[in-house]
Design an enzyme around this catalytic site. Structure first.
Site, PDB file in Angstrom:
ATOM      1  N   CYS A  79     -25.686  38.537  59.659  1.00 48.77           N
ATOM      2  CA  CYS A  79     -25.344  37.308  58.942  1.00 48.77           C
ATOM      3  C   CYS A  79     -24.819  36.265  59.931  1.00 48.77           C
ATOM      4  CB  CYS A  79     -24.311  37.576  57.856  1.00 48.77           C
ATOM      5  SG  CYS A  79     -22.699  38.069  58.502  1.00 48.77           S
ATOM      6  N   CYS A  82     -22.120  37.166  62.405  1.00 50.27           N
ATOM      7  CA  CYS A  82     -22.578  37.868  63.611  1.00 50.27           C
ATOM      8  C   CYS A  82     -22.969  36.860  64.690  1.00 50.27           C
ATOM      9  CB  CYS A  82     -23.768  38.762  63.284  1.00 50.27           C
ATOM     10  SG  CYS A  82     -23.413  40.083  62.114  1.00 50.27           S
ATOM     11  N   ASP A 486     -48.591   2.984  73.571  1.00 52.91           N
ATOM     12  CA  ASP A 486     -49.297   2.493  74.753  1.00 52.91           C
ATOM     13  C   ASP A 486     -50.755   2.294  74.336  1.00 52.91           C
ATOM     14  OD1 ASP A 486     -50.006   2.084  77.557  1.00 52.91           O
ATOM     15  OD2 ASP A 486     -50.879   4.088  77.429  1.00 52.91           O
ATOM     16  N   ASP A 683     -49.108   8.281  77.545  1.00 50.47           N
ATOM     17  CA  ASP A 683     -49.741   9.402  78.246  1.00 50.47           C
ATOM     18  C   ASP A 683     -49.718   9.273  79.764  1.00 50.47           C
ATOM     19  OD1 ASP A 683     -51.564   7.304  78.517  1.00 50.47           O
ATOM     20  OD2 ASP A 683     -53.291   8.652  78.500  1.00 50.47           O
ATOM     21  N   ASP A 687     -45.653   5.343  81.548  1.00 47.92           N
ATOM     22  CA  ASP A 687     -45.008   5.416  80.237  1.00 47.92           C
ATOM     23  C   ASP A 687     -43.725   6.250  80.269  1.00 47.92           C
ATOM     24  OD1 ASP A 687     -47.075   3.951  78.994  1.00 47.92           O
ATOM     25  OD2 ASP A 687     -48.302   5.758  78.849  1.00 47.92           O
TER      26      ASP A 687
END
Length: 791
Positions: A79, A82, A486, A683, A687
């Site tokens: 639980c 723990c 972009d 990408d 960027d």
């Protein structure tokens, strides 16, 4: 207690750095002394401050501390208490920076200083009463599944406890029909004892371990509650006068609670395994064997032994064992589970292939490039594991509640017992009501609410081609109200072609040769387009000296004692060149000027115009975002005409053209100053600053490693439509977290008072507790049913 900590510091260059670091460390509350040695790049600190506070101080001073990140499995957790207990045990290890335990995956991610060993971590976990499961070469998910408590590994304990409990519970149903099916006390005792002390033994062991550690958990509540019901039954049996008939015992309550908890945990474990289906599917993609050319012949070897540069053969039906480049052959590869791309991709000589892809038809010979942990598949698995093992910020509230929850429940149960016994002189019902309080309050659902939703959400995202870096990114994504794209390679195909070349000075052959010679060294899409055109013409390059990329502008180099430049209109204007605008005949085209410079004189040689088609789903992506109430903008380094053309086609009213790489981040900051929560999608290397500056960075995996590493979301397919998909999944995941936490709290907020006032039988309480855990996991699993509906 004062401790002495020594750790490495990176980035110090002089004595002033030493002073700056020492001053930063001495400002930390609890630090009594700090000494920095420039020769060894180490800091020695005395005091009571935590390692996390010390490292934060060093980072804020502008330096870095080498920190190791490790993951391993934890067995025998039950639980949220723990979770807290394991984290506290690990944080006591000298050199520990942070520890984050995930109950749903039974794994922990730790950040430590370099001197901390696995043996120290294992000792801390073991002393806390749990099982340390090292990674080695296996996934945490796979290994933790082998080391679960017996009730989650097999069905037979549930069946065994159920068969013994059934004769005890059936008489309760018989009473509804005025039937007396009650077994004699001795038979009740014989049936209940193995359930209590054999099938329920794990609750005693784990509960005792928690008690020794000064903490509570689910096992402690179950063991105390069922022991009270079992003990009450023994007392009533022993003190009952047999002349007055048969005593009313409660063996069925203790046995039924244990059986229901075992059943609930078993079903919960089965459900939790489904939350890791995406990760398990990726793990199963890892090929076991590879056919490698060694000593002049093909031979089967373990895929993990393949070295970079070796030649590998893949026949139809086999999985590609490593990342590589096709040397010979042609085939179609299925990359659906890696990138989410449902259509098989054609691969031929010179193409890049990804390990884990399924070869469908032809025979391929490839040269291994990335192997082992450097392969794309391994990195994807690592990202998914990290995301599923991370905690959402909202989990901090749950952790605080869990830390005081068990003591509060024990106090409520004790109060219920004393009030019912003393005020109403009904100790029997007092015990039963206290048992019901203990059982209904087990905090399993609370601990599973957040991690189960995160695992299901990130797994669904991975299946659809979106990798989430961490749970914090999910929470950030739900707040996004502006997406900035972009242009080149993100909204457009990133494969421009030269559709017009205008010669201003010299011959067409000479202009193309100079442009080709420069751009052959460039990675820019426009440069590659020039190279493609030159190759079709059979042009031969000329040697270039001192080649240089001028970020955001273009390229330059010395050719035949002349400086040759090729780049944007903005660059040429900055250099003082007057551009003949009448030469630009293609509306919306990207342009690049070729010029030569001798001394201070710059001569224009030619103009190249490029066209780049929009991606097929770019307009769909913009419309989907706008339908979600999200504003869409575009930043590009291209000229105004090219940017306007794309913006018009995509129906964008907010776009910026001729933006330098450094300025993209500034524009993001401007949007943020206006109150927007900004997601940046890109990408390229240019960027990366904007991706880092944005509230949420989203990078195309087809882009550069720099861009991907700066982003919080990685789109495995180069499709803009994955952007709205990622944001939808993030919002759905966070909604599931909210729903799960609401129901987890409601179960306890309603159940505990009902149990305390005697309106909840212990058996019903046990069933409700088991159902609550199963409910939050099942609710999270609904995320896996969501699919991307492409138009």
């Amino acid at each position: 207690m004062n401790t002495t900590t020594q750790f490495k510091i990176d980035g110090m260059t002089c004595a002033s750095c030493v002073g700056r670091v020492e001053n930063a460390l001495l400002k930390v509350v609890g630090v009594t002394n700090a000494t920095v040695n420039l020769a060894t790049d180490t800091a020695t600190v005395q005091g009571t401050a935590s390692h996390s506070e010390l490292i934060t101080a060093v980072i804020e001073a502008g330096y870095q501390v080498p920190v190791k990140v490790k993951q391993f499995g934890i067995g025998k957790m039950s639980c949220s208490s723990c979770v807290k207990r394991v984290e506290q045990a690990l944080l006591k290890v000298t050199g520990m920076v942070s520890a984050s335990v995930n109950l749903a995956t039974e794994q922990v991610q730790v950040r430590t200083l370099s001197f901390v060993t696995d043996e120290q971590l294992a000792q801390a976990v073991t002393q806390a009463g749990y099982l340390f499961i090292p990674l080695n070469n296996d996934s945490v998910i796979q290994k933790t599944n082998k080391h679960q408590p017996f009730y989650t590994k097999a069905w037979w304990p549930v069946l065994g406890a159920g068969l013994l409990t059934l004769p005890l519970v059936l008489p309760m149903f018989g009473m509804l029909f005025a039937q007396q099916w009650m077994l004699p006390p001795v038979w009740q005792w014989l049936l209940a004892t193995p359930v209590q002390f054999y099938f329920g033994a794990r609750f005693y062991r784990a509960g005792w371990g928690a008690l020794k550690a000064g903490m509570g958990n689910m096992d402690l509540l179950v063991s105390i509650g069922t022991s009270a019901a079992f003990g009450l039954s023994l007392y009533l049996w022993w003190s009952f006068d047999s002349a007055h008939g048969m005593p009313h015992l409660y063996f069925e309550s203790s046995s039924a609670v244990i059986t229901l908890v075992l059943l609930g945990k078993y079903l919960e474990h089965k459900a939790k395994r489904r939350t890791t289906d995406a990760l398990r599917a990726l793990e199963n993609l890892k090929p076991v064997e590879a056919t490698v050319q060694r000593l002049g012949k093909w031979q089967k070897v373990a895929a993990s032994s393949v070295q970079s540069g070796e030649k590998v053969k893949v026949i139809p039906g086999e999985s590609v064992p490593v990342d590589g480049e096709v040397l010979q052959g042609q085939s179609h590869l299925d990359e659906a589970l890696i990138s989410g791309e449902s259509i098989p991709l054609s691969k031929k000589e010179g193409d890049i292939v990804t390990g884990g892809s399924l070869n469908l038809d032809g025979i391929l010979e490839i040269r291994a490039t990335n192997v082992g942990t450097e392969s794309t598949l391994s990195k994807i698995i690592e990202l998914v594991e990290q995301a599923q093992g991370a905690k959402a910020p909202v989990q901090a509230i749950v952790d605080k509640v869990s830390s005081i929850f068990i003591p509060v429940v024990l106090l409520v149960a004790l109060t219920t017992l004393l009030v019912t016994g003393l005020a109403f002189d009904d100790w029997t019902n007092g015990i039963l009501n206290a048992v019901a309080v203990l059982v209904i309050a087990c905090p399993c659902a609370l601990g599973l609410a957040t991690p189960a939703a995160i695992m299901a959400g990130t797994g669904t995202a991975a299946r659809l081609g979106v990798l989430v870096k961490d749970a914090v990114a999910l929470e950030q994504a739900k707040e996004i109200n502006l997406v900035v794209f972009d242009k080149t390679g993100t909204l457009t195909q990133g494969k421009p072609v030269v559709n017009k070349m205008t010669v201003i000075s010299g011959s067409e052959e000479a202009v193309l040769q100079l442009a080709y010679s420069l751009q052959i060294n460039s990675e820019h899409p426009l440069g590659k387009a020039v190279v493609e055109k030159a190759l079709t013409k059979g042009t031969q390059p000329i040697p270039v000296d001192e080649f240089q990329v001028v970020a955001g502008y273009g390229v330059k180099g010395n050719i035949a004692d002349k400086l040759v430049l090729m780049g944007s209109s903005h660059w040429m204007q900055e250099l003082g060149v007057k551009l003949p605008t009448d030469q630009i005949e293609i509306l919306g085209a990207s342009v690049s000027w070729l010029a030569s410079q001798q001394q201070d004189q710059i001569t224009l040689l030619g103009l190249f115009c490029f066209s780049d088609k929009l991606k097929s789903d770019a307009l769909q992506a913009v419309k989907l975002l706008q339908q979600q109430g999200i504003k869409v903008a575009m930043l590009t380094g291209d000229n105004q005409a090219s940017a306007t053309s794309v913006a018009t086609e995509l129906q964008l009213d907010d776009f910026k053209a001729e933006v330098l790489p450094a300025d993209k981040a500034k524009y993001i900051m401007e949007y943020q100053a206006q109150g927007y929560q900004v997601a940046m999608v890109g990408d390229g290397i240019n960027d990366a600053p904007a991706l880092a500056q944005a509230d949420l960075g989203m990078a195309m995996a087809s882009g550069t490693d720099v861009a991907v590493s700066a982003a919080s979301f990685t789109l495995m397919r180069s499709k803009p439509s994955l952007v709205p998909t990622a944001l939808i999944i993030a919002r759905m995941t966070y909604r599931k977290i909210q729903q799960n936490l609401f129901w987890a709290f409601i179960f306890n907020a309603v159940g505990i008072p009902l149990a305390a006032f005697g309106y909840l039988d212990p058996i019903i309480a046990g069933a409700a507790m088991a159902f609550s855990s199963l409910f939050v996991v099942s609710n999270a699993l609904l995320l896996q049913r969501w699919t991307l509906k492409e138009k």
